[in-house]
Design a protein around this motif. Structure first.
Motif, PDB file in Angstrom:
ATOM      1  N   VAL A  17       0.848  -1.192   0.000  1.00  0.00           N
ATOM      2  CA  VAL A  17       0.000   0.000   0.000  1.00  0.00           C
ATOM      3  C   VAL A  17       0.884   1.241   0.000  1.00  0.00           C
ATOM      4  O   VAL A  17       1.655   1.463   0.945  1.00  0.00           O
ATOM      5  N   PRO A  18       0.801   2.071  -1.040  1.00  0.00           N
ATOM      6  CA  PRO A  18       1.625   3.285  -1.084  1.00  0.00           C
ATOM      7  C   PRO A  18       1.378   4.169   0.128  1.00  0.00           C
ATOM      8  O   PRO A  18       0.236   4.337   0.565  1.00  0.00           O
ATOM      9  N   GLU A  19       2.445   4.695   0.666  1.00  0.00           N
ATOM     10  CA  GLU A  19       2.350   5.597   1.807  1.00  0.00           C
ATOM     11  C   GLU A  19       1.526   6.820   1.423  1.00  0.00           C
ATOM     12  O   GLU A  19       1.681   7.378   0.337  1.00  0.00           O
ATOM     13  N   ALA A  20       0.639   7.251   2.321  1.00  0.00           N
ATOM     14  CA  ALA A  20      -0.243   8.377   2.034  1.00  0.00           C
ATOM     15  C   ALA A  20       0.541   9.682   1.971  1.00  0.00           C
ATOM     16  O   ALA A  20       1.618   9.821   2.571  1.00  0.00           O
ATOM     17  N   ALA A  21      -0.003  10.634   1.260  1.00  0.00           N
ATOM     18  CA  ALA A  21       0.618  11.955   1.161  1.00  0.00           C
ATOM     19  C   ALA A  21       0.798  12.563   2.542  1.00  0.00           C
ATOM     20  O   ALA A  21      -0.061  12.441   3.408  1.00  0.00           O
ATOM     21  N   GLY A  22       1.957  13.201   2.735  1.00  0.00           N
ATOM     22  CA  GLY A  22       2.238  13.858   4.007  1.00  0.00           C
ATOM     23  C   GLY A  22       2.805  12.953   5.080  1.00  0.00           C
ATOM     24  O   GLY A  22       3.223  13.424   6.142  1.00  0.00           O
ATOM     25  N   LYS A  23       2.856  11.649   4.827  1.00  0.00           N
ATOM     26  CA  LYS A  23       3.403  10.699   5.800  1.00  0.00           C
ATOM     27  C   LYS A  23       4.896  10.488   5.553  1.00  0.00           C
ATOM     28  O   LYS A  23       5.367  10.554   4.415  1.00  0.00           O
ATOM     29  N   THR A  24       5.628  10.207   6.625  1.00  0.00           N
ATOM     30  CA  THR A  24       7.077   9.985   6.520  1.00  0.00           C
ATOM     31  C   THR A  24       7.483   8.733   7.303  1.00  0.00           C
ATOM     32  O   THR A  24       8.553   8.678   7.888  1.00  0.00           O
ATOM     33  N   THR A  25       6.616   7.725   7.295  1.00  0.00           N
ATOM     34  CA  THR A  25       6.849   6.532   8.101  1.00  0.00           C
ATOM     35  C   THR A  25       7.997   5.673   7.573  1.00  0.00           C
ATOM     36  O   THR A  25       8.472   4.777   8.270  1.00  0.00           O
ATOM     37  N   GLY A  26       8.451   5.943   6.343  1.00  0.00           N
ATOM     38  CA  GLY A  26       9.575   5.174   5.802  1.00  0.00           C
ATOM     39  C   GLY A  26      10.919   5.619   6.349  1.00  0.00           C
ATOM     40  O   GLY A  26      11.918   4.897   6.226  1.00  0.00           O
TER      41      GLY A  26
END
Length: 301
Positions: free
Chosen positions: A143-152
């Protein structure tokens, strides 16, 4: 009397014409459609904890991979599903947001023959972690990371948010001395990757075992030996989130600023010739005299 009537009629006619003209203008106002600016392909987003970082036109975060030490994509096989390559065809300056420069971008080809954009020599990736599945034993999907997220950021200690202003980055790579031999992290001959510090463009940094705490004992006052081991000259401290920023500092060496980690002044090696991934200095003049800085480098004394 007749003359006065004619004059009055003329004035009334002019007034009526003026009124009609003004009325006509107000009844049919002229409107200009708003200009909708196209989204930039790459822009700088901001995080309260991470500061400025690169994102795509939809606000999705972009990342660097520490094992791309030589500037070539090393995320292959199953890795590509979790960390898809990012690319923009025919990137031009007008497609970049404020604070970004076209000269910092390039293109490489992945192992699966896909085009991938680079920034300051670092291939750029998205993050698409595997979902937990359907709860009934079904396999999850990426699942592509949502916009504005930096969990990677910080995943595995090797994935980092793509920032425009790093002064230090981490790479995980094989050490290969100027003698052509492979070295392990303890500077004995052998194969094995080491995670160490580079500058923002992936050029290897070193420490000198004969230095003291925040004391450069190598560089001469006239910098006549600086070409051999150039000091890492910067007063910026912008580091990956997995590193302790408080362990970095800046000293002054004969009027120039030199970055320090855990008390150890940082240098380049001239024979690396600013080549990404080169770390020849680890065996010069003998193994361990000029070790690469690592996260757990002991405190200098």
């Amino acid at each position: 009397m007749k003359s006065k009537q004619i004059t009055f009629a003329f004035v009334a006619l002019i007034a009526t014409a003026f009124f009609v003209s003004c009325s006509s203008d107000s009844d049919t106002p002229t409107t200009t459609p708003p200009v909708v600016e196209a989204k930039k392909e790459i822009s700088l987003s901001t995080s309260a904890t991470l500061g400025a970082y690169l994102s795509d036109k939809d606000g999705r975060s972009l990342y660097f991979f520490a094992t791309d030490a030589n500037g070539k994509p090393s995320c292959t096989g199953g890795c590509e599903a979790v960390w898809p390559a990012f690319n923009v065809d025919n990137l031009t300056a007008d497609k970049l947001g404020a604070g970004l420069t076209l000269a910092d971008f390039g293109t490489v080809t992945t192992a699966s023959a896909k085009k991938q954009l680079t920034y300051k020599g670092w291939p750029l990736y998205y993050y698409a972690p595997l979902s937990s599945g359907d709860g009934y034993g079904g396999a999850g999907t990426n699942v592509p990371e949502a916009a504005g997220k930096t969990t990677g950021d910080g995943v595995g200690g090797v994935w980092f948010i793509a920032k425009p202003d790093y002064s230090v980055l981490l790479v995980r790579s094989q050490l290969v001395g100027h003698d052509g031999k492979n070295y392990k992290s303890d500077y004995t001959v052998g194969d094995g990757v080491t995670t160490y510090f580079t500058d923002a463009k992936g050029i290897t940094l070193y420490t000198y075992k004969n230095d003291n705490f925040k004391k450069n004992n190598f560089t001469k006052s006239d910098f006549s030996n600086n070409a051999v081991w150039p000091i890492y000259e910067t007063d910026k401290i912008v580091v990956p989130s997995t590193l302790d920023k408080t362990k970095f500092s800046v000293i002054t060496v004969f009027g120039k600023s030199q970055l320090v980690y855990n008390g150890w002044p940082l240098y380049y090696f001239g024979q690396d010739a600013s080549v990404r991934g080169a770390n020849k200095g680890i065996s010069f003049p003998a193994p361990g005299v000029w070790p690469v800085p690592v996260k757990d480098s002991p405190l200098a004394i």
